[in-house]
Motif scaffolding. Sequence first.
Motif, PDB file in Angstrom:
ATOM      1  N   ALA A 133      77.640  58.814 -67.217  1.00 11.98           N
ATOM      2  CA  ALA A 133      76.637  58.237 -66.953  1.00 11.98           C
ATOM      3  C   ALA A 133      75.580  59.138 -67.132  1.00 11.98           C
ATOM      4  CB  ALA A 133      76.126  57.892 -65.541  1.00 11.98           C
ATOM      5  N   ASP A 182      73.208  61.795 -71.686  1.00 11.73           N
ATOM      6  CA  ASP A 182      72.059  61.524 -72.393  1.00 11.73           C
ATOM      7  C   ASP A 182      72.116  60.438 -73.348  1.00 11.73           C
ATOM      8  OD1 ASP A 182      68.999  61.037 -72.147  1.00 11.73           O
ATOM      9  OD2 ASP A 182      68.878  62.157 -73.874  1.00 11.73           O
ATOM     10  N   ILE A 183      73.054  59.523 -73.002  1.00 14.73           N
ATOM     11  CA  ILE A 183      72.995  58.055 -73.561  1.00 14.73           C
ATOM     12  C   ILE A 183      73.878  56.738 -73.639  1.00 14.73           C
ATOM     13  CG2 ILE A 183      75.505  59.648 -74.944  1.00 14.73           C
ATOM     14  CD1 ILE A 183      77.273  58.544 -72.851  1.00 14.73           C
ATOM     15  N   PRO A 184      73.452  55.702 -74.193  1.00 13.63           N
ATOM     16  CA  PRO A 184      72.971  54.690 -73.172  1.00 13.63           C
ATOM     17  C   PRO A 184      74.189  54.108 -72.276  1.00 13.63           C
ATOM     18  CG  PRO A 184      72.819  54.636 -75.091  1.00 13.63           C
ATOM     19  CD  PRO A 184      73.561  55.507 -75.351  1.00 13.63           C
ATOM     20  N   PHE A 185      73.567  52.840 -71.378  1.00 17.26           N
ATOM     21  CA  PHE A 185      74.471  53.146 -70.018  1.00 17.26           C
ATOM     22  C   PHE A 185      75.909  52.788 -70.300  1.00 17.26           C
ATOM     23  CE2 PHE A 185      75.493  51.201 -65.697  1.00 17.26           C
ATOM     24  CZ  PHE A 185      75.875  52.488 -65.138  1.00 17.26           C
ATOM     25  N   TRP A 186      75.707  51.852 -71.197  1.00 15.93           N
ATOM     26  CA  TRP A 186      76.876  50.771 -71.424  1.00 15.93           C
ATOM     27  C   TRP A 186      77.948  51.501 -72.377  1.00 15.93           C
ATOM     28  CZ3 TRP A 186      78.440  50.478 -76.369  1.00 15.93           C
ATOM     29  CH2 TRP A 186      78.004  51.481 -77.592  1.00 15.93           C
ATOM     30  N   LEU A 187      77.208  52.570 -72.508  1.00 18.35           N
ATOM     31  CA  LEU A 187      78.671  53.359 -73.438  1.00 18.35           C
ATOM     32  C   LEU A 187      79.686  54.107 -71.720  1.00 18.35           C
ATOM     33  CD1 LEU A 187      79.875  54.375 -75.843  1.00 18.35           C
ATOM     34  CD2 LEU A 187      78.348  56.088 -75.809  1.00 18.35           C
TER      35      LEU A 187
END
Length: 74
Positions: free
Chosen positions: A43, A46-51
């Motif tokens: 988390a 810096d990536i979308p939280f679903w990943l």
Amino acid sequence: MLEIGWFSAKLFLKGKLLRDPIYFVQRTAIATLVGSLLLVLFAQADIPFWLPITLSSLMTGMIMPFLLKDFKMK
């Protein structure tokens, strides 16, 4: 299928399903800790939280068979 689940739940609540419940709780706690740690680490990126959720769930699911390979039921 629901009957099997209901029967297993009744045995679990009576304490007659698991041979060594402490072993099961320890291994489940280890997997939960590893999964939570992976989620927190992923988390931070810096990536979308679903990943991170998907990756940590996948990795936790992959280690569970190794943690519970000696799991015995009555």
